[in-house]
Scaffold this motif. Structure first.
Motif, PDB file in Angstrom:
ATOM      1  N   CYS A 131      -5.298  -3.843   8.971  1.00 46.88           N
ATOM      2  CA  CYS A 131      -4.738  -2.926   7.977  1.00 46.88           C
ATOM      3  C   CYS A 131      -3.309  -2.542   8.329  1.00 46.88           C
ATOM      4  CB  CYS A 131      -5.610  -1.683   7.845  1.00 46.88           C
ATOM      5  SG  CYS A 131      -7.185  -1.991   7.034  1.00 46.88           S
ATOM      6  N   GLY A 132      -2.986  -2.517   9.617  1.00 44.04           N
ATOM      7  CA  GLY A 132      -1.607  -2.251  10.034  1.00 44.04           C
ATOM      8  C   GLY A 132      -0.662  -3.351   9.608  1.00 44.04           C
ATOM      9  N   ALA A 192       3.524  -5.103   5.699  1.00 42.72           N
ATOM     10  CA  ALA A 192       3.999  -5.986   4.632  1.00 42.72           C
ATOM     11  C   ALA A 192       4.204  -5.224   3.333  1.00 42.72           C
ATOM     12  CB  ALA A 192       3.013  -7.128   4.433  1.00 42.72           C
ATOM     13  N   THR A 193       3.269  -4.330   3.011  1.00 36.89           N
ATOM     14  CA  THR A 193       3.386  -3.548   1.786  1.00 36.89           C
ATOM     15  C   THR A 193       4.574  -2.597   1.853  1.00 36.89           C
ATOM     16  OG1 THR A 193       0.987  -3.644   1.561  1.00 36.89           O
ATOM     17  CG2 THR A 193       2.128  -2.034   0.222  1.00 36.89           C
ATOM     18  N   ILE A 251       7.715  -2.532  -0.676  1.00 34.40           N
ATOM     19  CA  ILE A 251       8.013  -1.336  -1.461  1.00 34.40           C
ATOM     20  C   ILE A 251       9.419  -0.822  -1.155  1.00 34.40           C
ATOM     21  CG2 ILE A 251       7.400   1.108  -1.665  1.00 34.40           C
ATOM     22  CD1 ILE A 251       4.500   0.291  -1.684  1.00 34.40           C
ATOM     23  N   VAL A 252       9.833  -0.859   0.101  1.00 35.83           N
ATOM     24  CA  VAL A 252      11.185  -0.395   0.452  1.00 35.83           C
ATOM     25  C   VAL A 252      12.237  -1.321  -0.146  1.00 35.83           C
ATOM     26  CG1 VAL A 252      12.775  -0.078   2.388  1.00 35.83           C
ATOM     27  CG2 VAL A 252      10.507   0.919   2.473  1.00 35.83           C
ATOM     28  N   ASN A 253      11.979  -2.623  -0.155  1.00 34.94           N
ATOM     29  CA  ASN A 253      12.929  -3.540  -0.790  1.00 34.94           C
ATOM     30  C   ASN A 253      13.023  -3.274  -2.282  1.00 34.94           C
ATOM     31  OD1 ASN A 253      13.736  -4.899   1.495  1.00 34.94           O
ATOM     32  ND2 ASN A 253      12.121  -6.437   1.340  1.00 34.94           N
ATOM     33  N   LEU A 298      -3.802   2.743   0.545  1.00 32.84           N
ATOM     34  CA  LEU A 298      -5.037   2.054   0.919  1.00 32.84           C
ATOM     35  C   LEU A 298      -4.954   1.399   2.297  1.00 32.84           C
ATOM     36  CD1 LEU A 298      -7.859   1.470  -0.150  1.00 32.84           C
ATOM     37  CD2 LEU A 298      -6.972  -0.631  -1.120  1.00 32.84           C
ATOM     38  N   PRO A 299      -3.898   0.656   2.639  1.00 36.60           N
ATOM     39  CA  PRO A 299      -3.824   0.137   4.013  1.00 36.60           C
ATOM     40  C   PRO A 299      -3.702   1.235   5.065  1.00 36.60           C
ATOM     41  CG  PRO A 299      -2.290  -1.038   2.614  1.00 36.60           C
ATOM     42  CD  PRO A 299      -2.821   0.099   1.813  1.00 36.60           C
ATOM     43  N   PHE A 300      -3.011   2.324   4.724  1.00 31.55           N
ATOM     44  CA  PHE A 300      -2.899   3.424   5.680  1.00 31.55           C
ATOM     45  C   PHE A 300      -4.256   4.074   5.917  1.00 31.55           C
ATOM     46  CE2 PHE A 300      -1.870   7.759   7.001  1.00 31.55           C
ATOM     47  CZ  PHE A 300      -1.041   7.484   8.070  1.00 31.55           C
TER      48      PHE A 300
END
Length: 122
Positions: A22-23, A28-29, A33-35, A55-57
């Motif tokens: 998940c990390g 990657a997410t 998102i920042v890009n 969700l990954p967090f």
């Protein structure tokens, strides 16, 4: 006949594996998102509200909670107490990390990477 419980080594491995996978998904997410955020004019609060990042967090937090509880259970031999110790600790640390991420994104929006004062750390 006396039953001696086995330590939860399998749960420890599963929690560690879940946290790591998940990390990687969170990394990657977050990069994606920042890009997207860098190219548009969205606010950082809008980015943190998206379920694609939450969700990954949440998966990281659940994996680390299971890992911590399994590690404590090896020494205490009581599952309820080990989860009673690791669940509040995971929630507290996860909330601190999430708020720090939000503050960091807001600071980056205000002045870019120059807004972060690295001299305060050294």
């Amino acid at each position: 006949m006396y039953y001696l419980p086995e330590p939860p080594y399998f749960l420890m491995f599963v929690g560690f594996f879940t946290g790591i996978t998940c990390g990687v998904a969170f990394e990657a997410t977050l990069k994606q998102i920042v890009n997207t955020w860098y190219k548009s004019s969205a606010k950082p609060a809008d980015l943190l509200d998206s379920s694609t990042l939450q969700l990954p967090f949440l998966g990281i937090c659940v994996g680390i909670c299971v890992f911590l509880a399994s590690g404590v259970e090896i020494f205490l031999m009581n599952r309820w107490v080990s989860y009673a110790i690791s669940l509040p600790m995971t929630i507290f640390i996860g909330a601190l990390v999430w708020t720090q991420l939000g503050k960091l994104l807001e600071q980056l929006q205000k002045g870019g990477s120059k807004a972060i004062d690295l001299d305060a750390f050294f």
